[in-house]
Design a protein around this motif. Structure first.
Motif, PDB file in Angstrom:
ATOM      1  N   ALA A 286     -58.189  43.416 -58.186  1.00 35.28           N
ATOM      2  CA  ALA A 286     -57.265  43.047 -57.115  1.00 35.28           C
ATOM      3  C   ALA A 286     -57.173  41.527 -56.965  1.00 35.28           C
ATOM      4  N   SER A 287     -58.324  40.848 -57.091  1.00 36.65           N
ATOM      5  CA  SER A 287     -58.294  39.398 -56.887  1.00 36.65           C
ATOM      6  C   SER A 287     -57.589  38.700 -58.046  1.00 36.65           C
ATOM      7  N   ASP A 288     -57.832  39.181 -59.277  1.00 35.29           N
ATOM      8  CA  ASP A 288     -57.127  38.590 -60.418  1.00 35.29           C
ATOM      9  C   ASP A 288     -55.629  38.854 -60.335  1.00 35.29           C
ATOM     10  N   TYR A 289     -55.288  40.007 -59.771  1.00 36.26           N
ATOM     11  CA  TYR A 289     -53.873  40.321 -59.577  1.00 36.26           C
ATOM     12  C   TYR A 289     -53.239  39.341 -58.596  1.00 36.26           C
ATOM     13  N   SER A 290     -53.905  39.121 -57.477  1.00 37.04           N
ATOM     14  CA  SER A 290     -53.276  38.291 -56.451  1.00 37.04           C
ATOM     15  C   SER A 290     -53.238  36.823 -56.857  1.00 37.04           C
ATOM     16  N   THR A 291     -54.204  36.406 -57.684  1.00 40.55           N
ATOM     17  CA  THR A 291     -54.214  35.003 -58.089  1.00 40.55           C
ATOM     18  C   THR A 291     -53.619  34.787 -59.479  1.00 40.55           C
ATOM     19  N   CYS A 292     -53.176  35.886 -60.116  1.00 42.27           N
ATOM     20  CA  CYS A 292     -52.619  35.798 -61.474  1.00 42.27           C
ATOM     21  C   CYS A 292     -53.624  35.164 -62.444  1.00 42.27           C
ATOM     22  N   THR A 293     -54.868  35.588 -62.361  1.00 36.71           N
ATOM     23  CA  THR A 293     -55.902  35.077 -63.244  1.00 36.71           C
ATOM     24  C   THR A 293     -55.984  35.935 -64.503  1.00 36.71           C
ATOM     25  N   VAL A 294     -55.788  35.289 -65.654  1.00 38.18           N
ATOM     26  CA  VAL A 294     -55.863  36.029 -66.916  1.00 38.18           C
ATOM     27  C   VAL A 294     -57.238  35.821 -67.545  1.00 38.18           C
ATOM     28  N   GLY A 295     -57.594  36.691 -68.456  1.00 39.61           N
ATOM     29  CA  GLY A 295     -58.840  36.530 -69.189  1.00 39.61           C
ATOM     30  C   GLY A 295     -59.963  37.466 -68.767  1.00 39.61           C
ATOM     31  N   ASN A 296     -59.794  38.151 -67.648  1.00 42.44           N
ATOM     32  CA  ASN A 296     -60.837  39.077 -67.203  1.00 42.44           C
ATOM     33  C   ASN A 296     -60.356  40.526 -67.239  1.00 42.44           C
ATOM     34  N   ALA A 297     -59.422  40.831 -68.125  1.00 38.10           N
ATOM     35  CA  ALA A 297     -58.788  42.142 -68.087  1.00 38.10           C
ATOM     36  C   ALA A 297     -59.799  43.266 -68.254  1.00 38.10           C
ATOM     37  N   ILE A 298     -59.591  44.321 -67.479  1.00 37.78           N
ATOM     38  CA  ILE A 298     -60.399  45.535 -67.627  1.00 37.78           C
ATOM     39  C   ILE A 298     -59.972  46.251 -68.900  1.00 37.78           C
ATOM     40  N   THR A 299     -58.667  46.387 -69.080  1.00 35.33           N
ATOM     41  CA  THR A 299     -58.109  46.897 -70.332  1.00 35.33           C
ATOM     42  C   THR A 299     -56.920  46.015 -70.675  1.00 35.33           C
ATOM     43  N   SER A 300     -56.609  45.930 -71.974  1.00 34.19           N
ATOM     44  CA  SER A 300     -55.471  45.125 -72.391  1.00 34.19           C
ATOM     45  C   SER A 300     -54.786  45.791 -73.573  1.00 34.19           C
ATOM     46  N   ASP A 301     -53.470  45.698 -73.587  1.00 31.37           N
ATOM     47  CA  ASP A 301     -52.721  46.293 -74.685  1.00 31.37           C
ATOM     48  C   ASP A 301     -51.481  45.449 -74.937  1.00 31.37           C
ATOM     49  N   SER A 302     -51.097  45.305 -76.196  1.00 33.96           N
ATOM     50  CA  SER A 302     -49.925  44.490 -76.526  1.00 33.96           C
ATOM     51  C   SER A 302     -49.063  45.178 -77.572  1.00 33.96           C
ATOM     52  N   THR A 303     -49.073  46.496 -77.578  1.00 30.94           N
ATOM     53  CA  THR A 303     -48.356  47.231 -78.611  1.00 30.94           C
ATOM     54  C   THR A 303     -46.851  47.277 -78.375  1.00 30.94           C
ATOM     55  N   GLY A 304     -46.410  46.924 -77.162  1.00 35.13           N
ATOM     56  CA  GLY A 304     -44.977  47.001 -76.872  1.00 35.13           C
ATOM     57  C   GLY A 304     -44.593  48.294 -76.178  1.00 35.13           C
ATOM     58  N   ALA A 305     -45.452  49.275 -76.257  1.00 37.94           N
ATOM     59  CA  ALA A 305     -45.222  50.540 -75.545  1.00 37.94           C
ATOM     60  C   ALA A 305     -46.575  51.020 -75.058  1.00 37.94           C
ATOM     61  N   THR A 306     -46.929  50.563 -73.877  1.00 34.92           N
ATOM     62  CA  THR A 306     -48.253  50.862 -73.335  1.00 34.92           C
ATOM     63  C   THR A 306     -48.157  52.016 -72.360  1.00 34.92           C
ATOM     64  N   THR A 307     -48.951  53.027 -72.614  1.00 42.18           N
ATOM     65  CA  THR A 307     -48.979  54.173 -71.720  1.00 42.18           C
ATOM     66  C   THR A 307     -50.293  54.181 -70.957  1.00 42.18           C
ATOM     67  N   ILE A 308     -50.180  54.164 -69.654  1.00 37.00           N
ATOM     68  CA  ILE A 308     -51.369  54.179 -68.793  1.00 37.00           C
ATOM     69  C   ILE A 308     -51.401  55.495 -68.037  1.00 37.00           C
ATOM     70  N   SER A 309     -52.477  56.223 -68.216  1.00 38.46           N
ATOM     71  CA  SER A 309     -52.654  57.479 -67.497  1.00 38.46           C
ATOM     72  C   SER A 309     -53.421  57.201 -66.208  1.00 38.46           C
ATOM     73  N   LEU A 310     -52.841  57.583 -65.092  1.00 40.48           N
ATOM     74  CA  LEU A 310     -53.455  57.286 -63.791  1.00 40.48           C
ATOM     75  C   LEU A 310     -54.466  58.374 -63.452  1.00 40.48           C
ATOM     76  N   LYS A 311     -55.716  58.068 -63.740  1.00 40.58           N
ATOM     77  CA  LYS A 311     -56.762  59.081 -63.616  1.00 40.58           C
ATOM     78  C   LYS A 311     -57.645  58.884 -62.395  1.00 40.58           C
ATOM     79  N   LYS A 312     -57.484  57.756 -61.716  1.00 39.77           N
ATOM     80  CA  LYS A 312     -58.324  57.509 -60.547  1.00 39.77           C
ATOM     81  C   LYS A 312     -57.455  57.163 -59.356  1.00 39.77           C
ATOM     82  N   ALA A 313     -57.809  57.742 -58.217  1.00 33.88           N
ATOM     83  CA  ALA A 313     -57.105  57.403 -56.984  1.00 33.88           C
ATOM     84  C   ALA A 313     -57.426  55.965 -56.597  1.00 33.88           C
ATOM     85  N   GLY A 314     -56.536  55.392 -55.794  1.00 34.79           N
ATOM     86  CA  GLY A 314     -56.712  54.007 -55.399  1.00 34.79           C
ATOM     87  C   GLY A 314     -55.621  53.150 -55.999  1.00 34.79           C
TER      88      GLY A 314
END
Ligand SMILES: [Cu+2]
Length: 185
Positions: free
Chosen positions: A69-97
């Motif tokens: 949340a903090s990296d999101y609000s401050t636009c801080t890059v480099g600490n990604a939990i997951t990262s993908d650059s394939t051009g078609a990223t599919t994220i399955s929402l498996k956790k509430a919140g």
């Protein structure tokens, strides 16, 4: 005419299962994952539930990073939990919140490539997994046998383990099996 009752029950079960089927959301719709978009506008009015899928479509030179949340609000890059650059990223929402996504290219998050999606647990409030299991192990072993709750957890299991396309298929098969048995009897 017990058969009619069976058919009614089958359709009631189907009606209960269908609304919980997963939805695929294309982030930004036709615009995709790009600079200059406003993803808070895109998310407004949408309800995301467990099992839904986010599809990010983008050209080269972007990434989809799930961040804190903090990296999101401050636009801080480099600490990604997951990262993908394939051009078609599919994220399955498996956790509430709330899940936070930004583009990992410096400057792009500040130019609008940031998305926050709040996932509701929906009808499957029963299994918040780890939190309730530890303190009372005796109660934990008996709780799965609770008779009234059996249908809801089983559909949840189908959701997460077998993927999105499985449950409608099973529902159709069950319907046809029930009808077939009726014809035989
Ligand atoms: Cu970018």
């Amino acid at each position: 005419m017990a058969g009619v009752g069976v058919v009614c029950v089958v359709f009631l079960v189907l009606c209960a299962v269908m609304p919980s089927l997963a939805t695929d959301y294309t982030v930004g719709d036709s615009a995709g994952w790009t600079m200059g978009a406003d993803y808070s506008t895109w998310t407004s009015g949408k309800t995301f539930v467990l099992g839904d899928t986010l599809v990010f479509n983008y050209g080269g030179g972007h990434t989809v990073d799930e961040v804190s949340a903090s990296d999101y609000s401050t636009c801080t890059v480099g600490n990604a939990i997951t990262s993908d650059s394939t051009g078609a990223t599919t994220i399955s929402l498996k956790k509430a919140g709330t899940h936070y996504f930004i583009c990992g290219v410096i400057g792009h998050c500040g130019s609008g490539m940031k998305l926050a999606v709040t996932v509701e647990s929906g009808k499957t409030t029963a299994p918040p997994t780890s939190s309730s299991g530890t303190p009372s192990s005796g109660a934990a072993t008996t709780s799965p046998a609770t008779p009234t709750a059996t249908t809801t957890p089983s559909s949840t299991v189908t959701h997460s383990s077998a993927g999105n396309a499985f449950s409608p298929f099973v529902a159709v098969v069950i319907t046809w099996l029930a009808l077939f048995l009726l014809v035989l009897s």
